[in-house]
Design a protein around this motif. Sequence first.
Motif, PDB file in Angstrom:
ATOM      1  N   HIS A  62       0.889  -1.157   0.000  1.00 62.04           N
ATOM      2  CA  HIS A  62       0.000   0.000   0.000  1.00 62.04           C
ATOM      3  C   HIS A  62       0.928   1.208   0.000  1.00 62.04           C
ATOM      4  O   HIS A  62       2.067   1.120   0.418  1.00 62.04           O
ATOM      5  N   GLY A  63       0.442   2.343  -0.464  1.00 63.82           N
ATOM      6  CA  GLY A  63       1.271   3.537  -0.392  1.00 63.82           C
ATOM      7  C   GLY A  63       1.100   4.438  -1.585  1.00 63.82           C
ATOM      8  O   GLY A  63       0.148   4.312  -2.353  1.00 63.82           O
ATOM      9  N   ILE A  64       2.069   5.333  -1.719  1.00 59.15           N
ATOM     10  CA  ILE A  64       1.991   6.332  -2.783  1.00 59.15           C
ATOM     11  C   ILE A  64       3.394   6.738  -3.206  1.00 59.15           C
ATOM     12  O   ILE A  64       4.323   6.749  -2.399  1.00 59.15           O
ATOM     13  N   CYS A  75       6.333   6.318  -0.554  1.00 64.79           N
ATOM     14  CA  CYS A  75       5.890   5.807   0.736  1.00 64.79           C
ATOM     15  C   CYS A  75       5.284   4.433   0.489  1.00 64.79           C
ATOM     16  O   CYS A  75       4.326   4.301  -0.273  1.00 64.79           O
ATOM     17  N   VAL A  76       5.877   3.391   1.100  1.00 62.62           N
ATOM     18  CA  VAL A  76       5.350   2.041   0.930  1.00 62.62           C
ATOM     19  C   VAL A  76       5.038   1.434   2.287  1.00 62.62           C
ATOM     20  O   VAL A  76       5.779   1.610   3.243  1.00 62.62           O
ATOM     21  N   SER A 138      -2.342   3.094   5.726  1.00 64.65           N
ATOM     22  CA  SER A 138      -3.020   4.369   5.508  1.00 64.65           C
ATOM     23  C   SER A 138      -3.573   4.482   4.095  1.00 64.65           C
ATOM     24  O   SER A 138      -4.458   5.291   3.839  1.00 64.65           O
ATOM     25  N   PHE A 139      -3.041   3.697   3.160  1.00 64.16           N
ATOM     26  CA  PHE A 139      -3.435   3.774   1.758  1.00 64.16           C
ATOM     27  C   PHE A 139      -4.098   2.466   1.325  1.00 64.16           C
ATOM     28  O   PHE A 139      -3.720   1.397   1.801  1.00 64.16           O
ATOM     29  N   ARG A 159      -4.991  13.791   2.659  1.00 58.71           N
ATOM     30  CA  ARG A 159      -6.207  12.980   2.528  1.00 58.71           C
ATOM     31  C   ARG A 159      -6.123  11.693   3.339  1.00 58.71           C
ATOM     32  O   ARG A 159      -7.135  11.139   3.736  1.00 58.71           O
ATOM     33  N   ARG A 160      -4.905  11.228   3.578  1.00 56.79           N
ATOM     34  CA  ARG A 160      -4.689   9.982   4.335  1.00 56.79           C
ATOM     35  C   ARG A 160      -4.115  10.244   5.736  1.00 56.79           C
ATOM     36  O   ARG A 160      -3.627   9.328   6.383  1.00 56.79           O
ATOM     37  N   ASN A 161      -4.132  11.501   6.148  1.00 53.99           N
ATOM     38  CA  ASN A 161      -3.632  11.910   7.476  1.00 53.99           C
ATOM     39  C   ASN A 161      -2.152  11.596   7.683  1.00 53.99           C
ATOM     40  O   ASN A 161      -1.739  11.237   8.784  1.00 53.99           O
TER      41      ASN A 161
END
Length: 175
Positions: A62-64, A75-76, A138-139, A159-161
């Motif tokens: 998950h991540g961005i 961010c993973v 978080s994602f 958006r994901r704090n």
Amino acid sequence: QNHNERNQSRKKSADEKKQKKLEKLAKETEIETTVHLYKVGDLTSKQNLYKIDVNAQYYKFHGIGIVSDGCNLICVEGGAKSLKKFQKLLLKRMKWGKAADADDGEEMMEEDDDDDDEGGANSNSCKLVWEGKLIKPSFPEFKFEAAKSEGQARDLLRRRNVEHYYDLVKNFVES
């Protein structure tokens, strides 16, 4: 002879092997999720983006990944074992300094002619900024996003704090 036949009958099929691997990846993040935050000099190479994306999908991260002019970050979130393999990919195996695309190669040639570059091809690198633990991700999935400004990049994280991730990466100074 009989021994080999018994082994063959117990051997898992390709589908069973794949299912077992997926279960292990899912089981790894049931208790806690590990987070890695990376700062990357330049994420414009399509080949590098593809490698990161394919590996993140493979390990079910998950991540961005935020691609912007000012500050690129990845961010993973995932299992500790999987992230260790992913970290090795980013920090050791990937060639950050070399141009990956054919059209990038021409630009690299032009940059090499300038002797007054601050770092040239070597300035593009990937550094692990922060490593931590979360109870849940978080994602929802891993994906890359393009941000035209710092505000837009912060908004993607807000958006994901996890807006503070941007501050960590931006203020990171390698020692």
